[in-house]
Design an enzyme around this catalytic site. Structure first.
Site, short mmCIF file in Angstrom:
data_model
loop_
_atom_site.label_atom_id
_atom_site.label_comp_id
_atom_site.label_asym_id
_atom_site.label_seq_id
_atom_site.Cartn_x
_atom_site.Cartn_y
_atom_site.Cartn_z
N GLU A 75 58.31 60.23 30.40
CA GLU A 75 57.70 59.05 30.98
C GLU A 75 56.23 58.88 30.57
OE1 GLU A 75 57.99 58.91 35.19
OE2 GLU A 75 57.95 56.73 35.24
N ASP A 76 55.50 59.97 30.53
CA ASP A 76 54.04 59.85 30.41
C ASP A 76 53.43 60.29 29.08
OD1 ASP A 76 54.14 58.97 32.97
OD2 ASP A 76 53.50 60.85 33.88
#
Ligand code: MN
Length: 548
Positions: A75-76
């Site tokens: 996700e990051d």
């Protein structure tokens, strides 16, 4: 927190764990999160490390620890799902992907009924209970670091934690996690209440501790004298637990008498009852306070004897008695059921055990008073027959597995179903036959001209959609046969040069209709339309008499 602490913790419960996987995940995660920081200013990698440590408290396998270290990478960071799969294999990849999917759910609704749907959705989406554990471990750290967020985010995350994640931790029986999540959320949801309980607790702390120590010593001697091996420990209630009790019973802090109590851990079930007898013979039990959760376990398998007595100096004391094993189950919940046989976990063992555990849970629960809510909320896990999707406004709609956008449209509203022309899922146009997946955001495009058709019956899954489509088709066909029947009748009457209204309103026609088996004119005309009644026969029957 550093990786050596985590490695030590894993070794302590799983001596043959493959620590290389964990080190590899750590190095990878540290690199991926390089130069990233938490809102607090700390290096980002501190977060996955804390999450991994929380996971060791759940005694999970090395794959889950590795996935915990990697849980925010897809996700990051720039790391792609494909790379992750290539480096760490299918199992770890799936765990991380599962956590990522859950993290992307937006919990936008404030309704209580929706909270239950969100909880079911998380369990259904996870497919592997380890995904839920990583998500809980993630939340347990995030709730402790809310301080550096803005107040809107604090409120949102605290609310979401109480509504969604606390009940899940509770259902999985993970006592310590439930308490930590509750206290963390409580601090931001109700800062004043939190602070006042904290201060009150601190002020009486020393007195309570010395009193508990006194009672503890008496009990320990008593156990020794009777030859029972057991541990006596003091225990304190967590802040939110105190708050809930004050609320539920409408009492003030000073009226609480179970702020601290004692817990006796025995080695055998038989000893639990023996110890209970000893406690009751030492001090007078308070009527109505004895509960046998050993004979009648709580839904999440919690087992313990609870009693309250008038202890030394006339103080009320709460006592819990349980075996060491029961204690592990109520603190660790599902994690207490994992075993690392001969130090090495068997392939697929965890999945088998999950299933056994859940089944056991369901069976135990059959005898309990209100099993419905619990069972319906748990059964989605692993055996899900349902799929949970979102409306564009963020409502969760539960549907039967295999449902399509048409089922969704009918679930939202009959009008939307009847005029459903096209569908978008997660922003992309899909066919009306698309099989919805958990977490899909579904948007239906309607047009006035669109109508249900027979073809839809070949792919809809829900009985609601099927019923509505059939209803529509039947009413259309009814309409069609009526107008066709009426046209046929008028045509034939014209051939006989009979005025239709005169014919239909004639007395003889009326009587004959009634005796002919047709309920009314409409059903007669419909049968003409369907070709079941010939207009010529009908007119011949009436004509001689009518015409004369
Ligand atoms: Mn995270």
């Amino acid at each position: 927190m550093n990786l050596a602490d985590i490695a030590d913790a894993v070794k302590s419960y799983h001596p043959n764990a493959d620590l290389d996987i964990i080190w590899g995940a750590y190095i990878y995660s540290a690199k991926a999160h390089q130069n990233q920081h938490r809102r607090s200013g700390a290096a980002y990698i501190s977060h996955p490390l804390e999450v991994a440590f929380n996971l060791t408290r759940l005694r999970v396998d090395e794959q889950t620890i590795a996935a915990g270290l990697l849980h925010d990478t897809i996700e990051d960071t720039l790391l792609t799902a494909e790379e992750l799969r290539r480096f760490f294999g299918e199992e770890i990849y799936r765990l991380v992907e599962g956590v990522t999917k859950i993290s992307q759910i937006q919990f936008s609704s404030k309704e209580e009924s929706q909270a239950e749907n969100y909880r079911k959705m998380i369990l259904a989406m996870s497919e592997d209970i380890r995904v839920v554990l990583i998500k809980l471990a993630d939340r347990a750290h995030n709730i402790k670091t809310l301080g550096s967020l803005n107040s809107d985010d604090q409120q949102r995350i605290a609310r979401e934690t109480l509504d969604i994640f606390v009940p899940i931790a509770n259902r999985l029986g993970i006592g310590w996690m439930k308490d930590e999540l509750e206290d963390g959320a409580f601090m931001y949801m109700m800062p004043d209440e939190h602070e006042s309980i904290r201060v009150e607790l601190a002020s009486g702390q020393n007195l309570r501790e010395s009193y508990v120590e006194k009672v503890r010593a008496i009990l320990e001697n008593e156990l020794m004298a009777s030859g029972i091996t057991g541990k006596v420990v003091g225990r304190s209630k967590h802040l939110y637990g105190i708050h809930k009790k004050m609320e539920q019973q409408g009492i003030k802090f000073d009226d609480l008498y179970d702020l601290t109590g004692l817990r006796i851990l025995t080695t055998s079930l038989k000893d639990c009852y023996a110890v209970l007898g000893q406690v009751h013979s030492l001090w007078k039990p308070i009527p109505g306070r004895f509960k046998d959760y050993i004979a009648m376990p709580k839904p999440n398998l919690y087992q313990s004897l609870h009693t309250a007595v008038i202890g030394p100096e006339g103080e009320r004391v709460e006592v819990q008695i349980r075996t060491e094993t029961m204690h592990r189950v109520c603190e660790e919940g599902i994690a207490a059921h994992w075993q690392y046989k001969e130090g090495k976990k068997l392939k697929n063992q965890s999945m088998d055990q999950q299933l056994t555990w859940v089944r056991h849970l369901l069976e135990t629960h059959k005898e309990l008073k209100n099993p419905k809510e619990f069972i319906s909320s748990f059964k989605v896990d692993l055996f899900s027959k349902e799929v949970y999707v979102f409306t564009p406004e963020g409502r969760v709609i539960p549907l039967q597995r295999g449902s399509t956008p048409v089922d969704f449209a009918y679930a939202v509203h009959t009008d939307i179903g009847d005029h459903c022309a096209a569908a978008k899922v997660n922003g992309k146009i899909v066919s009306l036959q698309y099989k919805l997946k958990n977490g899909d955001r579904v948007e239906i495009k309607t047009t006035k001209t669109q109508k249900p058709n027979r073809h839809w019956l070949s792919f809809v899954k829900t009985s609601k959609a099927r019923g509505k489509i059939l209803h529509f088709i039947n009413s259309v066909e009814k309409e069609k046969s009526l107008s066709l029947g009426m046209a046929l009748l008028h045509k034939s009457l014209a051939e006989y040069e009979v005025d239709p209204s005169e014919f239909l309103q004639g007395k003889v026609f009326d009587e004959t209709l009634r005796s002919s088996g047709f309920a009314n004119l409409e059903s007669l005309v419909r049968n003409i339309g369907l070709g079941k009644v010939s207009t010529h026969q009908l007119i011949d029957k009436f004509l001689p008499r009518e015409k004369n």
